[in-house]
Design a protein around this motif. Structure first.
Motif, PDB file in Angstrom:
ATOM      1  N   THR A   8      -1.471  -3.922  11.469  1.00  0.00           N
ATOM      2  CA  THR A   8      -1.751  -3.863  13.030  1.00  0.00           C
ATOM      3  C   THR A   8      -3.278  -3.365  12.807  1.00  0.00           C
ATOM      4  O   THR A   8      -3.956  -2.860  11.614  1.00  0.00           O
ATOM      5  N   ALA A   9      -3.868  -3.176  13.795  1.00  0.00           N
ATOM      6  CA  ALA A   9      -5.084  -2.720  14.187  1.00  0.00           C
ATOM      7  C   ALA A   9      -4.255  -1.577  14.082  1.00  0.00           C
ATOM      8  O   ALA A   9      -6.570  -0.696  13.159  1.00  0.00           O
ATOM      9  N   ALA A  10      -4.168  -0.562  14.719  1.00  0.00           N
ATOM     10  CA  ALA A  10      -3.990   1.126  14.578  1.00  0.00           C
ATOM     11  C   ALA A  10      -3.974   1.188  12.829  1.00  0.00           C
ATOM     12  O   ALA A  10      -4.283   1.851  12.025  1.00  0.00           O
ATOM     13  N   ASN A  11      -2.723   0.216  12.142  1.00  0.00           N
ATOM     14  CA  ASN A  11      -3.303   0.604  10.267  1.00  0.00           C
ATOM     15  C   ASN A  11      -4.649   0.226   9.474  1.00  0.00           C
ATOM     16  O   ASN A  11      -4.867   1.374   9.166  1.00  0.00           O
ATOM     17  N   ARG A  12      -5.018  -0.735  10.299  1.00  0.00           N
ATOM     18  CA  ARG A  12      -6.378  -0.769   9.613  1.00  0.00           C
ATOM     19  C   ARG A  12      -7.321   0.168   9.890  1.00  0.00           C
ATOM     20  O   ARG A  12      -8.412   0.682   9.084  1.00  0.00           O
ATOM     21  N   PHE A  13      -7.484   0.940  11.551  1.00  0.00           N
ATOM     22  CA  PHE A  13      -7.682   1.776  11.702  1.00  0.00           C
ATOM     23  C   PHE A  13      -7.673   3.528  10.493  1.00  0.00           C
ATOM     24  O   PHE A  13      -8.743   3.709  10.751  1.00  0.00           O
ATOM     25  N   PHE A  14      -6.286   3.474  10.498  1.00  0.00           N
ATOM     26  CA  PHE A  14      -6.268   4.942   9.819  1.00  0.00           C
ATOM     27  C   PHE A  14      -6.635   4.466   8.415  1.00  0.00           C
ATOM     28  O   PHE A  14      -7.230   4.874   7.575  1.00  0.00           O
ATOM     29  N   LEU A  15      -6.405   3.270   7.516  1.00  0.00           N
ATOM     30  CA  LEU A  15      -7.227   2.910   6.279  1.00  0.00           C
ATOM     31  C   LEU A  15      -8.708   2.843   6.803  1.00  0.00           C
ATOM     32  O   LEU A  15      -8.968   3.820   5.121  1.00  0.00           O
ATOM     33  N   GLN A  16      -8.698   2.999   7.067  1.00  0.00           N
ATOM     34  CA  GLN A  16     -10.635   3.466   7.667  1.00  0.00           C
ATOM     35  C   GLN A  16     -11.595   4.517   7.622  1.00  0.00           C
ATOM     36  O   GLN A  16     -12.651   4.813   6.898  1.00  0.00           O
TER      37      GLN A  16
END
Length: 282
Positions: A73-81
Motif C-alpha cells: 500500500t501507499a503506507a507500506n511504500r512510505f515506511f520503506l522509503q
C-alpha cells in the motif's frame, strides 16, 4: 448513433465504478488504502526499533493466509522509503526483518525457504534492495513461529513482519540469499550423516543448475556446522561429502564443489546446519 454514444458513456461509467470496487474493496490495492480488514493485518501497528527509538503509526503489510504474497500500500511504500533514507547513508547499520507465521501455516510450502516466515521477510528484503537501493549485506532475514490463539481461524499473523535496526558487529550471520543459502538440520536423517534433502533444498538446487549453466566460471562451496558434542569435524566432513555427492550424482552439478566444514563451540540455529554458497571466479 445517439443511442450508441449514450450506451458507450453508460458502459464507460459502469466500468470505472466496477474497477474501483474490484481494486479498492476486493483487492485492497488503492493507493490511499490503510488496512481495515483485521484478517489481513492490523492498522497502525508497524514499527521499527531505531537503536532503541520506536517509530510507530504505520499500516502493516498485507499478507493472506498461507501465502507470502504482499500487496504494497501507499503506507507500506512510505515506511520503506523512510527506512531506506535512514539506512543507506549509514553503512554501519543492519536491518533485521523478522517474518512471522502461525502453526496453521507451518507446513505450507515456501519455495527454497524453510518456512513461510522467511519467505515473507525475503520478499520485503528483495523489494528494499531492488527499489530502494539498500545493500543486501545490510539486511538480515529471520523467522518466528507465533501462536494462533489470538487469531481468527482463517488469518495470517496480525503482525506478519517486524523490523529491528542494530549496529553491524561484523559477526557471521545466517544469510538466506541465492548466493549464500542456509538450510535446516532436518535435511539430515535423524540428525545423522545421511543427507535426505527436503523440498526447499531440492527447489534451490534446481535453480542452482540453471545459474551454473549461465555462469560456468562459478564454484560451489558447501559448509556444514556441527558442535564438538554432536560429532565434531568427522561428522561435519561426512555431511558435507554427502551433500557434494547429491549435487554431483543426483543433480548433475559439474562445477567445482569445495567443502568447508566448521566445528563450533555453541549450537547455531537449526536453520544453519548447512550452507551453500556460490562464488564466481574472475
Amino acid at each position: 448513433m445517439f443511442k450508441f454514444l449514450v450506451g458507450f458513456v453508460v458502459f464507460a461509467l459502469w466500468s470505472v465504478w466496477a474497477r474501483s470496487i474490484y481494486i479498492c474493496e476486493i483487492r485492497h490495492m488503492c493507493q490511499q488504502e490503510i488496512f481495515v480488514d483485521s484478517s489481513l493485518g492490523t492498522t497502525a501497528s508497524l514499527r521499527i526499533s531505531r537503536l532503541g527509538e520506536i517509530i510507530s503509526g504505520e499500516g502493516q503489510f498485507m499478507y493472506s493466509l498461507a501465502s507470502n504474497y504482499v500487496s504494497f500500500t501507499a503506507a507500506n511504500r512510505f515506511f520503506l522509503q523512510k527506512v531506506s533514507k535512514y539506512i543507506r547513508p549509514n553503512s554501519y547499520l543492519l536491518l533485521t526483518i523478522e517474518g512471522r507465521y502461525t502453526h496453521s501455516e507451518k507446513n505450507v510450502p515456501a519455495g527454497m525457504y524453510e518456512n513461510l516466515g522467511l519467505a515473507r521477510a525475503a520478499l520485503i528484503r528483495d523489494s528494499l534492495v531492488q527499489y530502494y537501493q539498500i545493500k543486501s549485506k545490510q539486511i538480515i532475514i529471520t523467522s518466528a513461529l507465533v501462536e494462533d490463539t489470538d487469531l481468527e481461524a482463517s488469518t495470517a499473523p496480525e503482525e506478519p513482519v517486524r523490523f529491528l535496526l542494530s549496529r553491524d558487529t561484523k559477526e557471521d550471520v545466517v544469510r538466506y540469499e541465492f548466493m549464500n543459502m542456509s538450510f535446516a538440520e532436518s535435511n539430515f536423517k535423524n540428525h545423522g550423516n545421511v543427507f535426505t534433502p527436503r523440498l526447499p533444498f531440492i527447489i534451490y538446487t534446481d535453480s542452482l543448475k540453471g545459474y551454473l549453466k549461465a555462469y560456468p566460471n562459478s564454484s560451489v562451496f558447501i559448509s556444514t556446522y556441527v558442535t564438538k558434542e554432536n560429532g565434531g569435524q568427522k561428522k561435519a566432513q561426512s555431511r558435507a561429502q554427502a551433500v557434494r555427492t547429491y549435487l554431483m550424482r543426483t543433480k548433475g552439478v559439474a562445477a567445482p564443489i569445495v567443502i568447508e566444514t566448521a566445528v563450533i563451540n555453541t549450537k547455531k540455529t537449526d536453520s544453519q546446519s548447512l550452507t551453500v554458497r556460490i562464488s564466481e571466479v574472475r
